[in-house]
Design an enzyme around this catalytic site. Structure first.
Site, mmCIF file in Angstrom:
data_model
loop_
_atom_site.group_PDB
_atom_site.id
_atom_site.type_symbol
_atom_site.label_atom_id
_atom_site.label_comp_id
_atom_site.label_asym_id
_atom_site.label_seq_id
_atom_site.Cartn_x
_atom_site.Cartn_y
_atom_site.Cartn_z
ATOM 1 N N ASN A 58 84.987 31.977 43.086
ATOM 2 C CA ASN A 58 83.919 31.373 42.288
ATOM 3 C C ASN A 58 84.456 30.607 41.093
ATOM 4 O O ASN A 58 83.843 29.644 40.643
ATOM 5 C CB ASN A 58 82.897 32.433 41.878
ATOM 6 C CG ASN A 58 81.877 32.625 42.988
ATOM 7 O OD1 ASN A 58 81.104 31.722 43.280
ATOM 8 N ND2 ASN A 58 81.918 33.764 43.656
ATOM 9 N N ARG A 103 80.246 36.814 48.946
ATOM 10 C CA ARG A 103 81.341 37.720 49.306
ATOM 11 C C ARG A 103 81.520 37.736 50.817
ATOM 12 O O ARG A 103 80.562 37.985 51.553
ATOM 13 C CB ARG A 103 81.028 39.132 48.818
ATOM 14 C CG ARG A 103 82.215 40.080 48.908
ATOM 15 C CD ARG A 103 81.787 41.484 48.539
ATOM 16 N NE ARG A 103 81.568 41.624 47.109
ATOM 17 C CZ ARG A 103 82.386 42.270 46.277
ATOM 18 N NH1 ARG A 103 83.475 42.824 46.719
ATOM 19 N NH2 ARG A 103 82.107 42.369 44.993
ATOM 20 N N GLY A 158 73.565 24.102 44.696
ATOM 21 C CA GLY A 158 73.165 24.933 45.848
ATOM 22 C C GLY A 158 71.807 24.473 46.343
ATOM 23 O O GLY A 158 70.981 25.253 46.814
ATOM 24 N N GLY A 170 74.034 31.847 40.409
ATOM 25 C CA GLY A 170 74.956 32.227 41.488
ATOM 26 C C GLY A 170 75.847 33.387 41.074
ATOM 27 O O GLY A 170 76.383 33.418 39.962
ATOM 28 N N ASN A 171 76.002 34.345 41.948
ATOM 29 C CA ASN A 171 76.747 35.575 41.639
ATOM 30 C C ASN A 171 78.252 35.452 41.853
ATOM 31 O O ASN A 171 78.667 34.661 42.689
ATOM 32 C CB ASN A 171 76.216 36.707 42.516
ATOM 33 C CG ASN A 171 74.941 37.269 41.948
ATOM 34 O OD1 ASN A 171 74.825 37.419 40.741
ATOM 35 N ND2 ASN A 171 73.985 37.568 42.808
ATOM 36 N N HIS A 198 74.402 41.458 35.722
ATOM 37 C CA HIS A 198 73.460 41.371 36.855
ATOM 38 C C HIS A 198 74.162 41.979 38.069
ATOM 39 O O HIS A 198 74.684 41.288 38.928
ATOM 40 C CB HIS A 198 73.054 39.925 37.132
ATOM 41 C CG HIS A 198 72.315 39.807 38.441
ATOM 42 N ND1 HIS A 198 71.064 40.310 38.622
ATOM 43 C CD2 HIS A 198 72.678 39.288 39.628
ATOM 44 C CE1 HIS A 198 70.679 40.111 39.872
ATOM 45 N NE2 HIS A 198 71.644 39.493 40.501
ATOM 46 N N ARG A 206 86.703 42.256 44.884
ATOM 47 C CA ARG A 206 85.992 41.641 43.762
ATOM 48 C C ARG A 206 86.825 40.532 43.103
ATOM 49 O O ARG A 206 86.310 39.481 42.757
ATOM 50 C CB ARG A 206 85.609 42.710 42.736
ATOM 51 C CG ARG A 206 84.711 42.158 41.662
ATOM 52 C CD ARG A 206 83.953 43.225 40.933
ATOM 53 N NE ARG A 206 84.848 44.130 40.233
ATOM 54 C CZ ARG A 206 84.457 44.945 39.248
ATOM 55 N NH1 ARG A 206 83.207 44.960 38.877
ATOM 56 N NH2 ARG A 206 85.295 45.734 38.656
ATOM 57 N N ASP A 210 65.861 40.878 37.090
ATOM 58 C CA ASP A 210 65.907 42.323 36.864
ATOM 59 C C ASP A 210 64.851 42.723 35.838
ATOM 60 O O ASP A 210 64.171 43.738 35.979
ATOM 61 C CB ASP A 210 67.309 42.717 36.381
ATOM 62 C CG ASP A 210 68.383 42.119 37.274
ATOM 63 O OD1 ASP A 210 68.480 42.528 38.429
ATOM 64 O OD2 ASP A 210 69.087 41.189 36.826
HETATM 65 P P1 NAX Z 1 72.182 30.274 49.968
HETATM 66 O O1 NAX Z 1 73.405 30.677 50.702
HETATM 67 O O2 NAX Z 1 70.896 30.142 50.677
HETATM 68 O O3 NAX Z 1 72.465 28.875 49.247
HETATM 69 C C1 NAX Z 1 73.579 28.640 48.477
HETATM 70 C C2 NAX Z 1 73.886 27.161 48.573
HETATM 71 O O4 NAX Z 1 74.908 26.872 47.620
HETATM 72 C C3 NAX Z 1 74.407 26.731 49.948
HETATM 73 O O5 NAX Z 1 73.594 25.691 50.457
HETATM 74 C C4 NAX Z 1 75.819 26.254 49.646
HETATM 75 O O6 NAX Z 1 76.212 25.138 50.449
HETATM 76 C C5 NAX Z 1 75.696 25.857 48.181
HETATM 77 N N1 NAX Z 1 76.975 25.787 47.466
HETATM 78 C C6 NAX Z 1 78.064 26.578 47.617
HETATM 79 N N2 NAX Z 1 79.063 26.132 46.826
HETATM 80 C C7 NAX Z 1 78.576 25.062 46.158
HETATM 81 C C8 NAX Z 1 79.149 24.170 45.219
HETATM 82 N N3 NAX Z 1 80.418 24.291 44.826
HETATM 83 N N4 NAX Z 1 78.367 23.177 44.732
HETATM 84 C C9 NAX Z 1 77.103 23.024 45.142
HETATM 85 N N5 NAX Z 1 76.517 23.828 46.056
HETATM 86 C C10 NAX Z 1 77.243 24.837 46.548
HETATM 87 O O7 NAX Z 1 72.092 31.303 48.729
HETATM 88 P P2 NAX Z 1 70.831 31.636 47.809
HETATM 89 O O8 NAX Z 1 70.041 32.703 48.455
HETATM 90 O O9 NAX Z 1 70.157 30.381 47.412
HETATM 91 O O10 NAX Z 1 71.564 32.323 46.567
HETATM 92 C C11 NAX Z 1 72.389 31.575 45.705
HETATM 93 C C12 NAX Z 1 73.121 32.489 44.726
HETATM 94 O O11 NAX Z 1 72.202 33.203 43.903
HETATM 95 C C13 NAX Z 1 73.984 33.566 45.399
HETATM 96 O O12 NAX Z 1 75.228 33.628 44.731
HETATM 97 C C14 NAX Z 1 73.193 34.835 45.156
HETATM 98 O O13 NAX Z 1 74.018 35.981 45.160
HETATM 99 C C15 NAX Z 1 72.623 34.550 43.786
HETATM 100 N N6 NAX Z 1 71.503 35.374 43.337
HETATM 101 C C16 NAX Z 1 71.432 35.667 42.023
HETATM 102 C C17 NAX Z 1 70.381 36.386 41.485
HETATM 103 C C18 NAX Z 1 70.320 36.700 40.023
HETATM 104 O O14 NAX Z 1 69.381 37.402 39.622
HETATM 105 N N7 NAX Z 1 71.233 36.241 39.171
HETATM 106 C C19 NAX Z 1 69.303 36.917 42.353
HETATM 107 C C20 NAX Z 1 69.195 36.210 43.653
HETATM 108 C C21 NAX Z 1 70.503 35.837 44.289
HETATM 109 O O15 NAX Z 1 71.028 36.972 44.932
#
Ligand code: NAX
Length: 328
Positions: A107, A94, A11, A132-133, A189, A100, A161
């Site tokens: 994912n 989502r 990502g 990633g969530n 999470h 869900r 958290d």
């Molecule tokens: P963004 O949408 O800004 O960036 C995600 C990136 O991942 C995009 O550039 C997309 O092209 C890329 N991507 C998607 N599928 C991929 C794959 N198969 N291989 C490589 N890259 C891929 O999201 P961002 O704000 O950076 O958040 C990323 C993830 O973190 C989300 O799922 C978000 O929900 C999760 N989070 C998790 C948190 C936690 O505490 N565990 C907190 C923050 C965040 O909400």
């Protein structure tokens, strides 16, 4: 200079990575004498890879002394080649009307293949942190697909958290977070997570002797659970810099040790505290010599038990929803 370590970030063109990559490159993760080779993975879509190129140009323009090389690619086998530490940030968000189960399955199509690619290409000692969530179940999917690696090498991030809980308690008590110890985030999470202060000390005193139960139950717990939504409301975007900072904290403590401190980590349950074995569950951990251990022997009262079970139930349901995928 030490031999560079290889650190993968998926990502890599996204908003968390835009903070995380620069923190890793500057030495926040492994310190000022550990060179890093960055391995940046994105989806193989020309516009996205172009955007990633922009991030790489900015990393180059920082002229970081510790960056020994950068690989930016849409090929996961290349991205995970020899990887020592992997941050799996990219995930499928989502979409409108998505249930869900659909989200988990979508994912699965990312974290299953990435788990396989890690097993096939990365260092046998690789440590993987899933951000990633839905992070906990994505970690379970990746670990299950990574045949030959130990599931304990795959963690999910609940550190954001944990840090939010420390900060909120610090604001309430007026005691700096450095003097707050033994906060726990149990479970998923998600909004079912359980931020537990029953063992927490604030400036050496029990946290629950400094705050009243009503504030703890009705303000503190929901505020930590809902903090992600509050950030989205205020910023118009989800947490990014704080998520990146928490990811650095998690991986650094795992790799270099937590100096006896408790840190919350989503790790495969070994049945501790009666949690279903295998689900990736937030536990209090202590890290030493590159390994983590779940803190044992804590008393769990009825209030805590009910909340720990609620978040465990959600994780068991998530696992059940992708049962077929885990067998594949
Ligand atoms: P963004 O949408 O800004 O960036 C995600 C990136 O991942 C995009 O550039 C997309 O092209 C890329 N991507 C998607 N599928 C991929 C794959 N198969 N291989 C490589 N890259 C891929 O999201 P961002 O704000 O950076 O958040 C990323 C993830 O973190 C989300 O799922 C978000 O929900 C999760 N989070 C998790 C948190 C936690 O505490 N565990 C907190 C923050 C965040 O909400």
């Amino acid at each position: 200079m030490k031999k560079p370590v290889k650190v993968a970030v998926t990502g890599a063109a996204g908003q968390i990575a835009y903070s995380l990559i620069f923190r890793i490159a500057s030495g926040s993760l492994f310190g000022p004498d550990q060179p890093v080779h960055l391995q940046l993975l994105e989806v193989p879509v020309p516009e996205v890879l172009e955007k990633l190129k922009g991030t790489v140009m900015e990393v180059e323009d920082c002229a970081f002394p510790l960056v020994s090389g950068i690989t930016a690619t849409g090929d996961m086998n290349e991205a995970f080649s020899g990887t020592d530490y992997a941050f799996l940030v990219g995930a499928r968000p989502r979409g409108p009307g998505m249930e869900r189960k659909d989200l988990l399955t979508a994912n699965g199509g990312i974290f299953g293949p990435q788990g396989k690619a890690i097993a096939a290409n990365a260092s046998k000692d690789v440590r993987v942190l899933v951000v990633g969530n839905p992070a906990n179940t994505n970690a379970l999917i990746a670990a299950t697909a990574a045949k030959g690696l130990d599931p304990k090498q795959f963690h999910a991030m609940v550190r954001l958290d944990h840090n939010r809980a420390v900060s909120l308690l610090s604001g309430k008590t007026g005691v700096h977070g450095n003097d707050i110890e033994k906060v726990i985030i149990w479970g998923n999470h998600s909004s079912t997570q359980y931020p537990d202060l029953h063992n927490t000390s604030v400036g050496g005193k029990p946290a629950l002797s400094l705050i009243d139960q009503a504030w703890y139950a009705n303000e503190f717990i929901p505020t930590v659970q809902q903090r992600g939504a509050a950030i989205i409301k205020a910023r118009g975007l989800s947490s990014a810099a704080s998520a990146a900072s928490a990811a650095v904290d998690h991986m650094r403590d795992w790799a270099l040790g937590s100096n006896g401190k408790w840190v919350s980590m989503g790790v495969p349950s070994d049945g501790s505290y009666g949690i279903a074995p295998g689900v990736v569950y937030g536990y209090p951990c202590i890290c030493k010599n590159g390994q983590y251990e779940i803190v044992q022997g804590l008393d769990v009262n009825e209030f805590s038990r009910a909340k720990m079970l609620a978040t465990e139930t959600e994780l068991r349901e998530e696992r059940a929803a992708i049962e077929e995928l885990l067998k594949a």
